[in-house]
Design an enzyme around this catalytic site. Structure first.
Site, short mmCIF file in Angstrom:
data_model
loop_
_atom_site.label_atom_id
_atom_site.label_comp_id
_atom_site.label_asym_id
_atom_site.label_seq_id
_atom_site.Cartn_x
_atom_site.Cartn_y
_atom_site.Cartn_z
CD GLU A 80 38.09 22.76 -65.82
OE1 GLU A 80 37.50 23.67 -65.20
OE2 GLU A 80 37.52 21.99 -66.61
CB CYS A 112 36.20 19.31 -69.64
SG CYS A 112 35.61 19.73 -68.01
CG HIS A 234 33.37 16.04 -70.68
ND1 HIS A 234 34.35 15.73 -69.75
CD2 HIS A 234 32.59 17.00 -70.11
CE1 HIS A 234 34.16 16.48 -68.68
NE2 HIS A 234 33.10 17.26 -68.86
N1 CAA Z 1 16.41 8.01 -57.33
C1 CAA Z 1 16.75 7.91 -58.62
N2 CAA Z 1 16.93 8.99 -59.43
C2 CAA Z 1 16.78 10.20 -58.89
C3 CAA Z 1 16.41 10.38 -57.53
C4 CAA Z 1 16.23 9.21 -56.74
N3 CAA Z 1 15.90 9.29 -55.45
N4 CAA Z 1 16.33 11.70 -57.29
C5 CAA Z 1 16.64 12.34 -58.45
N5 CAA Z 1 16.90 11.43 -59.41
C6 CAA Z 1 17.28 11.68 -60.80
C7 CAA Z 1 16.49 12.81 -61.44
O1 CAA Z 1 15.24 12.35 -61.91
C8 CAA Z 1 17.43 13.20 -62.56
O2 CAA Z 1 17.33 12.29 -63.63
P1 CAA Z 1 17.25 12.84 -65.14
O3 CAA Z 1 18.50 13.64 -65.33
O4 CAA Z 1 17.21 11.59 -65.94
O5 CAA Z 1 16.04 13.69 -65.22
C9 CAA Z 1 18.82 12.99 -61.94
O6 CAA Z 1 18.62 12.16 -60.81
C10 CAA Z 1 19.49 14.27 -61.47
O7 CAA Z 1 18.58 14.94 -60.65
P2 CAA Z 1 18.40 16.53 -60.74
O8 CAA Z 1 18.08 16.92 -62.14
O9 CAA Z 1 17.50 16.94 -59.65
O10 CAA Z 1 19.89 16.93 -60.44
P3 CAA Z 1 20.52 18.17 -59.75
O11 CAA Z 1 19.71 19.40 -59.90
O12 CAA Z 1 20.95 17.74 -58.40
O13 CAA Z 1 21.87 18.37 -60.68
C11 CAA Z 1 23.91 17.82 -61.75
C12 CAA Z 1 22.65 17.28 -61.08
C13 CAA Z 1 23.55 18.63 -62.95
C14 CAA Z 1 24.74 16.66 -62.11
C15 CAA Z 1 24.69 18.67 -60.69
O14 CAA Z 1 25.37 17.78 -59.87
C16 CAA Z 1 25.67 19.64 -61.27
O15 CAA Z 1 25.30 20.75 -61.58
N6 CAA Z 1 26.99 19.26 -61.42
C17 CAA Z 1 28.03 20.20 -61.85
C18 CAA Z 1 27.85 20.71 -63.27
C19 CAA Z 1 27.93 19.60 -64.31
O16 CAA Z 1 28.55 18.58 -64.13
N7 CAA Z 1 27.32 19.85 -65.49
C20 CAA Z 1 27.38 18.90 -66.59
C21 CAA Z 1 27.50 19.56 -67.95
S1 CAA Z 1 28.82 20.74 -67.96
C22 CAA Z 1 30.22 19.84 -68.28
O17 CAA Z 1 30.16 18.75 -68.75
C23 CAA Z 1 31.56 20.44 -67.93
C24 CAA Z 1 32.04 19.88 -66.65
O18 CAA Z 1 32.80 18.93 -66.63
C25 CAA Z 1 31.57 20.48 -65.40
#
Ligand code: CAA
Length: 374
Positions: A80, A112, A234
Site C-alpha cells: 500500500e 494491509c 496482522h
Molecule cells: N502506561 C501503560 N499503559 C498506558 C499508559 C501508561 N502510561 N498510558 C496509556 N496506556 C495504555 C492505555 O490504557 C491503552 O491500553 P488498552 O488498549 O489496553 O486500553 C493503550 O495504552 C493505548 O492507549 P490509548 O487507547 O490512549 O491509545 P491512543 O489513543 O494513543 O491510540 C493507537 C493508540 C490506536 C495504537 C494509535 O497509535 C493509532 O491510532 N495508530 C494508528 C492506527 C492503527 O494502528 N490502528 C489499528 C487497527 S487498524 C489496522 O490494523 C490497519 C493498520 O495497519 C493501520
C-alpha cells in the site's frame, strides 16, 4: 495436492528509532508505548531505501533455499506504499532477481490485506499449474504525521514467500472466513506520504472483523477453535494482536509471534507474515503437524481468517540466527535524524542499505536503482 509456503524470509530498514526517544520528545510516558501499545523500536527508512530495495533483499534470502527458482512464473508485489500509480514495483524486483521473462508481474493493493489475497491467488495458480512456483513479496513503509496518535506505530518491512506444491514449511488449508465492509478507519490519498486514520474506529473494526471472519471460518471447517494450535495476526502494534488473541483463544500464547514486530513496528502487508516467521524462529516447541491460524486485516476494510498445517522438518528452512542478527545489528538514529530522514533528497547523504540494492536517484518520477558495490 498440497500447496503452501515453501520458503519465507523478511527484511527491514537498517535504521531504527528507539521509542524512548520519541516518548521523551513528545512528552509521553514511555510505558504507554512499551506496555500500552507494546512497541519498543520502529524501523525508519533513509532516502536510499524503499519498498523495492528491502523487497529484493527479502526475496534473495527466500530464494537461497529454492533450487528451482526458474519455475517461478508469477511475481505478486503486495503493497500500500506504492510510489507509482502505473508501473508495478514488482518489475524492479523481477529485474534484480533475474527471473524468467515469461513471468507475470503485478502489484496488489488493499491496505494491509493484499499479501493474503496474493497467497490465495498463488494457491489457485499452482493448483492449475502444478510445476509453477509463485513469488509473493509484501513490502510496506508506514508513515504517520508527527505529533499524531499514530506516530509511535510507524515502521516498515518486507516479506518474501515462495508458494509451490509439496511445500516445506506450511500447507495451506482450503477454507477461510472473509469479511468486507466499507469503513473509513485508515486511508492514504494519492497526494500524501502519511496515512490518515480514525484510531478508535480502526481498533473497533479490526476486532469486529475478526469476530465475523473467524465465525465464518469455523462454520466452514470440520473442526473447532481448539484444533487451531497457534495463531498469527496482522500486528499494527503488538497490543492489537494481544487483544485479538484474547478475543478468540483465551488459553493460548501469542507472545512468540510478536518478538520481531515489537522492534520493527507496523509493516502493513508484511506484518502478519513477519509474525509467522517470529513464531517459527522462536517457538520452543516443534511445530511440525500443528495447525496455525492467520488473521489478515486491511483497513477500509477486508479481513480474512484462514489456516495451514506445519510441515514436519520445517526447521531446515529457518534462518533464525540470521534474522536475530539482522535486527540486533541495525543502527539507532537520533531524534534529529528521525525528523530529517523524510526530508532528505534521494542521492544526498549516504546511508547503508540493508541489502545490495539502493535507490540511487529519482528523476522526473523515474526511479533509478543500482547494486551497491562492496
Ligand atoms: N502506561 C501503560 N499503559 C498506558 C499508559 C501508561 N502510561 N498510558 C496509556 N496506556 C495504555 C492505555 O490504557 C491503552 O491500553 P488498552 O488498549 O489496553 O486500553 C493503550 O495504552 C493505548 O492507549 P490509548 O487507547 O490512549 O491509545 P491512543 O489513543 O494513543 O491510540 C493507537 C493508540 C490506536 C495504537 C494509535 O497509535 C493509532 O491510532 N495508530 C494508528 C492506527 C492503527 O494502528 N490502528 C489499528 C487497527 S487498524 C489496522 O490494523 C490497519 C493498520 O495497519 C493501520
Amino acid at each position: 495436492m498440497n500447496i503452501g509456503i515453501d520458503s519465507i524470509a523478511f527484511s527491514t530498514s537498517n535504521y531504527f528509532l528507539d521509542l524512548r526517544q520519541l516518548a521523551s520528545h513528545r512528552d509521553v510516558d514511555y510505558d504507554k508505548y512499551c506496555i500500552g501499545i507494546g512497541q519498543t523500536k520502529m524501523s525508519i527508512f533513509p532516502p536510499n531505501e524503499d519498498v523495492v530495495t528491502i523487497a529484493v533483499e527479502a526475496a534473495r534470502k527466500a530464494l537461497r533455499k529454492v533450487s528451482q527458482a526458474n519455475r517461478i512464473d508469477m511475481l505478486i508485489f503486495a503493497t500500500e506504499s506504492a510510489f507509482d500509480l502505473s508501473k508495478s514495483a514488482g518489475i524492479y524486483v523481477h529485474r534484480f532477481l533475474k527471473l524468467r521473462e515469461d513471468c507475470r508481474v503485478f502489484d496488489l493493493k488493499q491496505a494491509c490485506y493484499s499479501a493474503t489475497a496474493a497467497l490465495r491467488l498463488a494457491k489457485s495458480h499452482v493448483a492449475e499449474n502444478p510445476d509453477s512456483m509463485v513469488l509473493i513479496v509484501a513490502s510496506d513503509v508506514v508513515k504517520y504525521s508527527p505529533h499524531t496518535l499514530g506516530e509511535p506505530t510507524q515502521g516498515g518491512g518486507s516479506v518474501a514467500m515462495v508458494v509451490s506444491r509439496d511445500p516445506r514449511i506450511l500447507t495451506l488449508e482450503d477454507h477461510s472466513g472473509v469479511h468486507t465492509a466499507d469503513v473509513m478507519d485508515f486511508w492514504r490519498p494519492v497526494d500524501r506520504k502519511e496515512a490518515l486514520f480514525d484510531s478508535k474506529l480502526s481498533v473497533y473494526n479490526y476486532l469486529k472483523s475478526l469476530e465475523i471472519s473467524f465465525g465464518r471460518y469455523l462454520e466452514k471447517v470440520n473442526f473447532s477453535a481448539y484444533d487451531v494450535d497457534y495463531a498469527c495476526y496482522h500486528a499494527p502494534f503488538c497490543k492489537m494482536a494481544r487483544k485479538a488473541h484474547r478475543q478468540i483463544f483465551k488459553n493460548k500464547s501469542v507472545e512468540n509471534t510478536l518478538i520481531y514486530n515489537a522492534v520493527i513496528g507496523n509493516s502493513c502487508s508484511a506484518s502478519l507474515y513477519i509474525c509467522f516467521v517470529s513464531l517459527l524462529d522462536n517457538s520452543p516447541e516443534d511445530l511440525g503437524g500443528k495447525r496455525i491460524g492467520f488473521y489478515s486485516y486491511g483497513s477500509g476494510s477486508v479481513a480474512e481468517f484462514f489456516s495451514g498445517l506445519m510441515v514436519r522438518g520445517y526447521e531446515d528452512m529457518l534462518t533464525a540466527e540470521e534474522n536475530r542478527r539482522l535486527l540486533e545489528n541495525r543502527t539507532e538514529i537520533s531524534f534529529a535524524e528521525y525528523e530529517n530522514f523524510g526530508k532528505a533528497d534521494a542521492g544526498g547523504k549516504k546511508y547503508k542499505n540493508i541489502g545490495d540494492v539502493t535507490l540511487a536517484d529519482v528523476e522526473n518520477g523515474r526511479r533509478m536503482y543500482a547494486e551497491n558495490s562492496p
